[in-house]
Design a protein around this motif. Structure first.
Motif, PDB file in Angstrom:
ATOM      1  N   TRP A  91      -9.823  -6.309  -6.625  1.00 21.02           N
ATOM      2  CA  TRP A  91      -9.049  -7.397  -7.226  1.00 21.02           C
ATOM      3  C   TRP A  91      -7.558  -7.088  -7.342  1.00 21.02           C
ATOM      4  CZ3 TRP A  91      -6.622  -5.744 -11.616  1.00 21.02           C
ATOM      5  CH2 TRP A  91      -7.177  -4.637 -12.266  1.00 21.02           C
ATOM      6  N   ALA A  92      -7.185  -5.813  -7.130  1.00 20.31           N
ATOM      7  CA  ALA A  92      -5.768  -5.436  -7.262  1.00 20.31           C
ATOM      8  C   ALA A  92      -5.107  -5.128  -5.928  1.00 20.31           C
ATOM      9  CB  ALA A  92      -5.640  -4.217  -8.178  1.00 20.31           C
ATOM     10  N   SER A 147      -1.932  -6.921  -4.414  1.00 17.01           N
ATOM     11  CA  SER A 147      -1.322  -7.755  -5.460  1.00 17.01           C
ATOM     12  C   SER A 147      -0.001  -7.150  -5.921  1.00 17.01           C
ATOM     13  CB  SER A 147      -2.273  -7.889  -6.646  1.00 17.01           C
ATOM     14  OG  SER A 147      -2.341  -6.661  -7.370  1.00 17.01           O
ATOM     15  N   ILE A 203       0.464  -6.365  -9.017  1.00 13.56           N
ATOM     16  CA  ILE A 203       0.187  -5.657 -10.273  1.00 13.56           C
ATOM     17  C   ILE A 203       0.830  -4.280 -10.310  1.00 13.56           C
ATOM     18  CG2 ILE A 203      -1.644  -4.632 -11.694  1.00 13.56           C
ATOM     19  CD1 ILE A 203      -3.426  -6.980 -10.877  1.00 13.56           C
TER      20      ILE A 203
END
Length: 418
Positions: free
Chosen positions: A102-103, A106, A108
């Motif tokens: 999920w990262a 990204s 993040i």
């Protein structure tokens, strides 16, 4: 005074050293630390400038808090912030973000890196508060000697940071950031366990008005003073130019000459050694001999020459040319910064010294924030050498402002009073 024991000076010294060491370890390694996230100059410039922005915005508040609530709690909070900021930076760099579904890909990691730099910058008021501790424990007669610790700590920080950073990066590029975090943690323990409160309750002051804590208000005040307006503009533009092209310096070395962390940090080590020698031992005799005005213009000339040499270096002579260039840059900066400060001080006489000279620190931080992103965008959009040509153009403007900032009677061209 009952606080003037060696342990108090030691705590102040370690705090000052930590303030410089963390920055001088991380800064030369930024392009290598960011390599797995981005390789563009814009992000590097914004990340380099974010620290200065946070410092610019919060330093007045931190100083006021130390006058109101005492030195120890403020220094402890600031050093704790440094531990948090550096720790967040180190943890973010150490995580394999591609292994987190999920990262991966990204923003993040970059957001966390910016957060770490901003937290570290907000807590960067340790230098001013540690200086206040030295003022608290000193008598007027030995205050200059006590303040000499500030110069020693800063000089050591600029030398040891690149030296340790380059050495440790040979094992792992993130190891220097972990070591900087560990040093900040040791500093925090020392402050909490050893540092006494040097600002007694009876000497404390009420918090100033919110308007007085706005750093832009102080800058507006200094720019409305016709005595120092041009010189302050020169001071701001100098740091904008200098911090601009130095922010992309290591990225340039990495991409153009294929340098690794060792050579890149050695260049900054040369800067630290030369600047420390100039500001620690040579500036006093040189001012007496030539005066601040001539030294400022000569220093600008040296910086322009150094800035010119770097983009002219070729792969076959890069090390010799670059190390010579950064030594010339450091010599010039070591002459310009104290001499230009002194010119502002002399123009003011005995009035408005504290406010105006304090504003110079704000101008330095503001220039250090605007310069790196400007250079980063120039690097990406106009070419790898463009930040150096832009820096030279700005430095010529600085020289013009300094030359026109003094009256024709020759004020500032005489030797400084002893």
């Amino acid at each position: 005074m009952r606080w003037s024991r060696p342990s108090t000076s030691l705590c102040a010294f370690v705090t000052l050293l930590n303030d410089r060491l963390g920055e001088s370890i991380v800064f030369p390694l930024l392009p290598f630390l960011l390599a797995s996230f981005t390789s563009n100059g814009r992000t590097l410039g914004l990340l380099a400038g974010s620290y200065a922005l946070a410092q610019f915005a919060f330093t007045p508040l931190i100083g006021a808090l130390s006058d109101r609530y005492g030195r120890k709690p403020v220094i402890a909070a600031c050093v704790a912030g440094s531990v948090l900021g550096l720790g967040l930076f180190a943890i973010t760099l150490s995580i394999d973000w591609q292994a987190i579904p999920w990262a991966a890909g990204s923003l993040i990691p970059l957001a966390l890196l910016f957060g770490g730099r901003l937290i570290d910058g907000v807590s960067g008021g340790t230098a001013a508060t540690a200086g206040a501790v030295l003022a608290d424990i000193s008598t007027p007669e030995n205050r200059a000697k006590a303040f000499g610790l500030i110069g020693v700590a800063f000089g050591l920080g600029f030398i040891l940071g690149p030296a340790f950073g380059g050495l440790l990066a040979g094992f792992s590029v993130t190891l220097p950031v972990w070591v900087a975090t560990g040093f900040a943690l040791m500093n925090l323990v020392l402050v909490l366990t050893v540092l006494p409160e040097t600002h007694p309750p009876e000497a404390r002051q009420a918090m100033p008005r919110k308007r007085d804590l706005n750093p832009l208000v102080a800058l507006k005040r200094v720019f409305t003073n016709p005595q120092v307006r041009r010189l302050c503009a020169a001071f701001f533009l100098f740091f904008l130019a200098f911090n601009g092209f130095t922010a992309v310096l290591v990225l340039y070395f990495k991409q153009v000459f294929n340098w690794g962390p060792g050579l890149a940090t050695t260049a900054f080590l040369v800067v630290g050694v030369v600047a420390t020698v100039v500001q620690g031992g040579l500036i006093g005799p040189l001012v007496k001999r030539f005066g601040e005005y001539r030294l400022t213009l000569a220093g600008l000339g040296f910086v322009i020459v150094g800035c010119l040499l770097i983009p002219l270096a070729r792969a076959d002579n890069a090390a010799a040319v670059v190390f010579s260039a950064v030594a010339i840059l450091a010599l010039g900066t070591g002459l310009v910064t104290p001499s230009l400060r002194a010119l502002v001080s002399r123009r003011l006489g005995d009035s408005g010294q504290g406010a105006a000279l304090g504003s110079l620190q704000g101008l330095q931080s503001l220039g250090s924030f605007i310069g790196p992103p400007l250079a980063g965008f120039s690097y990406d959009l106009l070419g790898q050498r463009s930040p150096f040509w832009l820096g030279i153009a700005l430095l010529m403007g600085v020289a013009s402002l300094v030359a026109g900032g003094l009256p024709s009677s020759g004020e500032g061209t005489q030797n400084s009073p002893t």
